[in-house]
Design a protein around this motif. Structure first.
Motif, PDB file in Angstrom:
ATOM      1  N   CYS A  21     -54.580  17.663 -32.506  1.00  0.00           N
ATOM      2  CA  CYS A  21     -55.561  17.300 -33.530  1.00  0.00           C
ATOM      3  C   CYS A  21     -56.304  16.037 -33.079  1.00  0.00           C
ATOM      4  CB  CYS A  21     -54.839  17.058 -34.852  1.00  0.00           C
ATOM      5  SG  CYS A  21     -55.912  16.544 -36.191  1.00  0.00           S
ATOM      6  N   SER A  22     -57.635  16.033 -33.177  1.00  0.00           N
ATOM      7  CA  SER A  22     -58.405  14.898 -32.671  1.00  0.00           C
ATOM      8  C   SER A  22     -58.376  13.664 -33.576  1.00  0.00           C
ATOM      9  CB  SER A  22     -59.841  15.313 -32.387  1.00  0.00           C
ATOM     10  OG  SER A  22     -60.466  15.762 -33.559  1.00  0.00           O
ATOM     11  N   ASP A  25     -54.647  12.305 -33.121  1.00  0.00           N
ATOM     12  CA  ASP A  25     -54.124  12.374 -31.746  1.00  0.00           C
ATOM     13  C   ASP A  25     -52.719  12.965 -31.692  1.00  0.00           C
ATOM     14  OD1 ASP A  25     -56.432  11.352 -30.564  1.00  0.00           O
ATOM     15  OD2 ASP A  25     -55.791   9.293 -30.960  1.00  0.00           O
ATOM     16  N   CYS A  50     -52.768  12.883 -42.323  1.00  0.00           N
ATOM     17  CA  CYS A  50     -53.956  13.460 -41.699  1.00  0.00           C
ATOM     18  C   CYS A  50     -54.373  14.706 -42.480  1.00  0.00           C
ATOM     19  CB  CYS A  50     -53.685  13.822 -40.244  1.00  0.00           C
ATOM     20  SG  CYS A  50     -55.110  14.549 -39.416  1.00  0.00           S
ATOM     21  N   ASN A  52     -56.849  16.682 -41.702  1.00  0.00           N
ATOM     22  CA  ASN A  52     -57.369  17.728 -40.824  1.00  0.00           C
ATOM     23  C   ASN A  52     -56.267  18.721 -40.437  1.00  0.00           C
ATOM     24  OD1 ASN A  52     -59.356  19.008 -39.268  1.00  0.00           O
ATOM     25  ND2 ASN A  52     -58.681  17.931 -37.443  1.00  0.00           N
ATOM     26  N   CYS A  53     -55.112  18.207 -40.026  1.00  0.00           N
ATOM     27  CA  CYS A  53     -54.024  19.082 -39.571  1.00  0.00           C
ATOM     28  C   CYS A  53     -52.877  19.149 -40.576  1.00  0.00           C
ATOM     29  CB  CYS A  53     -53.500  18.609 -38.229  1.00  0.00           C
ATOM     30  SG  CYS A  53     -52.707  16.994 -38.278  1.00  0.00           S
ATOM     31  N   ALA A  59     -54.194  21.179 -33.762  1.00  0.00           N
ATOM     32  CA  ALA A  59     -55.539  21.466 -34.238  1.00  0.00           C
ATOM     33  C   ALA A  59     -55.512  22.688 -35.171  1.00  0.00           C
ATOM     34  CB  ALA A  59     -56.483  21.708 -33.078  1.00  0.00           C
TER      35      ALA A  59
END
Length: 62
Positions: A21-22, A25, A50, A52-53, A59
């Motif tokens: 995941c960006s 990290d 996070c 996002n993930c 990711a």
């Protein structure tokens, strides 16, 4: 008697490593700024989840 042949096995296919995941990290945690007061001044940072993930570190589109 015939000599024995060495039988070689085909190499196993290992799955590729998952994409990292960006934003976090791969740790699952991101820094979130803490703001206080009427003027909302930043005083520090704390760890946040996070989004996002969802904390997995991989990711989501992988």
């Amino acid at each position: 008697m015939a000599t024995r042949r060495a039988i070689t096995k085909p190499p196993k296919n290992t799955p590729p490593a998952p994409a990292v995941c960006s934003p976090c990290d791969g740790s699952g945690m991101v820094a979130a700024t803490v703001r206080v007061g009427r003027k909302r001044r930043p005083v520090g940072q704390q760890d946040g989840f996070c989004l996002n993930c969802l904390g997995s570190g991989t990711a989501p589109d992988a």
